[in-house]
Design an enzyme around this catalytic site. Structure first.
Site, PDB file in Angstrom:
ATOM      1  CB  SER A  12      -3.927  -7.297  -3.465  1.00  0.00           C
ATOM      2  OG  SER A  12      -3.897  -8.671  -3.707  1.00  0.00           O
ATOM      3  CG  ASN A  13      -4.052 -11.995  -0.304  1.00  0.00           C
ATOM      4  OD1 ASN A  13      -5.210 -12.299   0.000  1.00  0.00           O
ATOM      5  ND2 ASN A  13      -3.466 -12.433  -1.410  1.00  0.00           N
ATOM      6  CG  LEU A  89       7.250 -14.895  -4.120  1.00  0.00           C
ATOM      7  CD1 LEU A  89       7.709 -14.189  -5.381  1.00  0.00           C
ATOM      8  CD2 LEU A  89       6.235 -15.991  -4.460  1.00  0.00           C
ATOM      9  CG  ASN A 106       1.068 -19.694   2.319  1.00  0.00           C
ATOM     10  OD1 ASN A 106       1.264 -18.505   2.027  1.00  0.00           O
ATOM     11  ND2 ASN A 106       1.183 -20.667   1.433  1.00  0.00           N
ATOM     12  CG  HIS A 108      -1.561 -22.537  -2.747  1.00  0.00           C
ATOM     13  ND1 HIS A 108      -0.273 -22.290  -3.171  1.00  0.00           N
ATOM     14  CD2 HIS A 108      -2.119 -23.339  -3.685  1.00  0.00           C
ATOM     15  CE1 HIS A 108      -0.055 -22.921  -4.312  1.00  0.00           C
ATOM     16  NE2 HIS A 108      -1.163 -23.569  -4.643  1.00  0.00           N
ATOM     17  CD  GLU A 178      -5.251 -15.502  -3.336  1.00  0.00           C
ATOM     18  OE1 GLU A 178      -4.356 -15.047  -2.624  1.00  0.00           O
ATOM     19  OE2 GLU A 178      -5.080 -15.792  -4.533  1.00  0.00           O
TER      20      GLU A 178
HETATM   21  C1  GRF Z   1      -1.732 -14.476  -4.082  1.00  0.00           C
HETATM   22  O1  GRF Z   1      -2.368 -15.124  -5.154  1.00  0.00           O
HETATM   23  C2  GRF Z   1      -1.357 -15.487  -3.017  1.00  0.00           C
HETATM   24  O2  GRF Z   1      -2.260 -16.535  -2.904  1.00  0.00           O
HETATM   25  C3  GRF Z   1      -0.066 -16.023  -3.540  1.00  0.00           C
HETATM   26  O3  GRF Z   1       0.580 -14.899  -4.093  1.00  0.00           O
HETATM   27  C4  GRF Z   1      -0.382 -13.919  -4.500  1.00  0.00           C
HETATM   28  C5  GRF Z   1      -0.027 -12.655  -3.784  1.00  0.00           C
HETATM   29  O4  GRF Z   1      -0.832 -11.583  -4.130  1.00  0.00           O
HETATM   30  N1  GRF Z   1       0.620 -16.775  -2.521  1.00  0.00           N
HETATM   31  P1  GRF Z   1      -0.732 -10.230  -3.329  1.00  0.00           P
HETATM   32  O5  GRF Z   1       0.740  -9.846  -3.243  1.00  0.00           O
HETATM   33  O6  GRF Z   1      -1.346 -10.432  -1.982  1.00  0.00           O
HETATM   34  O7  GRF Z   1      -1.488  -9.247  -4.159  1.00  0.00           O
END
Ligand code: GRF
Length: 211
Positions: A12-13, A89, A106, A108, A178
Site C-alpha cells: 500500500s505504501n 522484510l 525506510n 517504520h 504512512e
Molecule cells: C507498513 O506499516 C510499513 O511501515 C512497514 O510494513 C508495512 C507495509 O505495508 N514497514 P504495505 O506493504 O506498504 O501496505
C-alpha cells in the site's frame, strides 16, 4: 529522481508513492519494484502500472556478496539513484546500503527510536505499542544505515492510541499517516531539500535549495 521501491507484502505504501508520482506530487519516476516474495501484492501493483519488477530472495544466493551483486546489478541496470524500502522484510546487505548511503530511506510504523529494531515489524510493532500502554504512536521515515531502524530521522507524524484499540485498528490508523508522509519525505529528497549532519537532518526551504 529514479526510484526503486522494495516491498515484501501488500504494497500500500508502494501504491501511495506510485499515485504521488502520477499526480505530480512526487517529482520522481519509479524505475523498479524489488521484492523477496514472488507472491507480494506490491509486484502485481507494479506490473499493472508497467513498472519493471525484480524478485530476489537472499536465500537463492550462495552468500551475501552474491546477493549484493545481484541487487546492485538490478539497480544500476535501471539507473536507480534513490531507494525507498516500503514494508521490505529482509535486511539490506551492507554493500548495498553503502552504495546508496544518504539515498536510501525506510518507513517504520512507530515513532522511532521507540518500538523499533530487529523483530519489530508489521503488526508486532502495534502490539508492542498497545502492550506498553503508550498514548501516542505514529510513523517515521528515516535514512537507512547498517542497523535496524537506527538511521537519521527525516520525517515523523504522530497518531493517537485509543483505549479500545486493537493492533489491527492501530495499524490502519498509522498506515494512513504512512501514506501521507512517505511521498512528502521523498519529495524533499527529489527537491534536494534534505541535508544530513551526523544524526540530524535539516530540511531546507525550497528557495534555499534552489539557490
Ligand atoms: C507498513 O506499516 C510499513 O511501515 C512497514 O510494513 C508495512 C507495509 O505495508 N514497514 P504495505 O506493504 O506498504 O501496505
Amino acid at each position: 529522481m529514479r526510484l526503486a521501491i522494495f516491498a515484501s507484502g501488500d504494497g500500500s505504501n508502494f501504491q501511495a508513492l506510485a499515485d504521488a508520482c502520477s499526480s505530480g506530487d512526487l517529482p520522481a519516476h519509479i524505475a523498479l519494484c524489488v521484492s523477496n516474495n514472488s507472491r507480494a501484492r506490491a509486484l502485481e501493483r507494479a506490473r499493472s502500472l508497467n513498472i519493471p519488477t525484480a524478485v530476489l530472495s537472499p536465500t537463492e544466493f550462495a552468500d551475501e556478496d552474491d546477493y549484493s551483486e545481484q541487487l546492485l546489478d538490478e539497480l544500476y541496470a535501471k539507473e536507480v539513484d534513490f531507494v525507498a524500502l516500503a514494508g521490505y522484510l529482509k535486511k539490506i546487505p551492507r554493500r548495498v546500503v553503502h552504495a546508496y548511503r544518504g539515498r536510501m530511506v525506510n518507513i517504520h510504523p512507530a515513532l522511532l527510536p521507540a518500538f523499533g529494531g530487529e523483530g519489530l515489524y508489521g503488526i508486532r510493532v502495534h502490539r508492542a505499542v498497545l502492550n506498553y500502554g503508550a498514548r501516542w504512536t505514529g510513523a517515521t521515515v528515516h535514512l537507512v544505515d547498517d542497523e535496524y531502524d537506527t538511521g537519521p530521522i527525516v520525517l515523523q507524524m504522530p497518531a493517537p492510541v485509543y483505549p479500545d484499540d486493537t493492533p489491527e485498528r492501530l495499524a490502519e490508523r498509522v498506515l494512513e499517516i504512512e501514506h501521507r508522509i512517505y511521498p512528502q519525505a521523498l519529495r524533499l529528497f527529489a527537491q534536494r531539500r534534505v541535508q544530513v549532519e551526523d544524526r540530524r537532518v535539516h530540511i531546507l526551504t525550497a528557495a534555499t535549495a534552489a539557490a
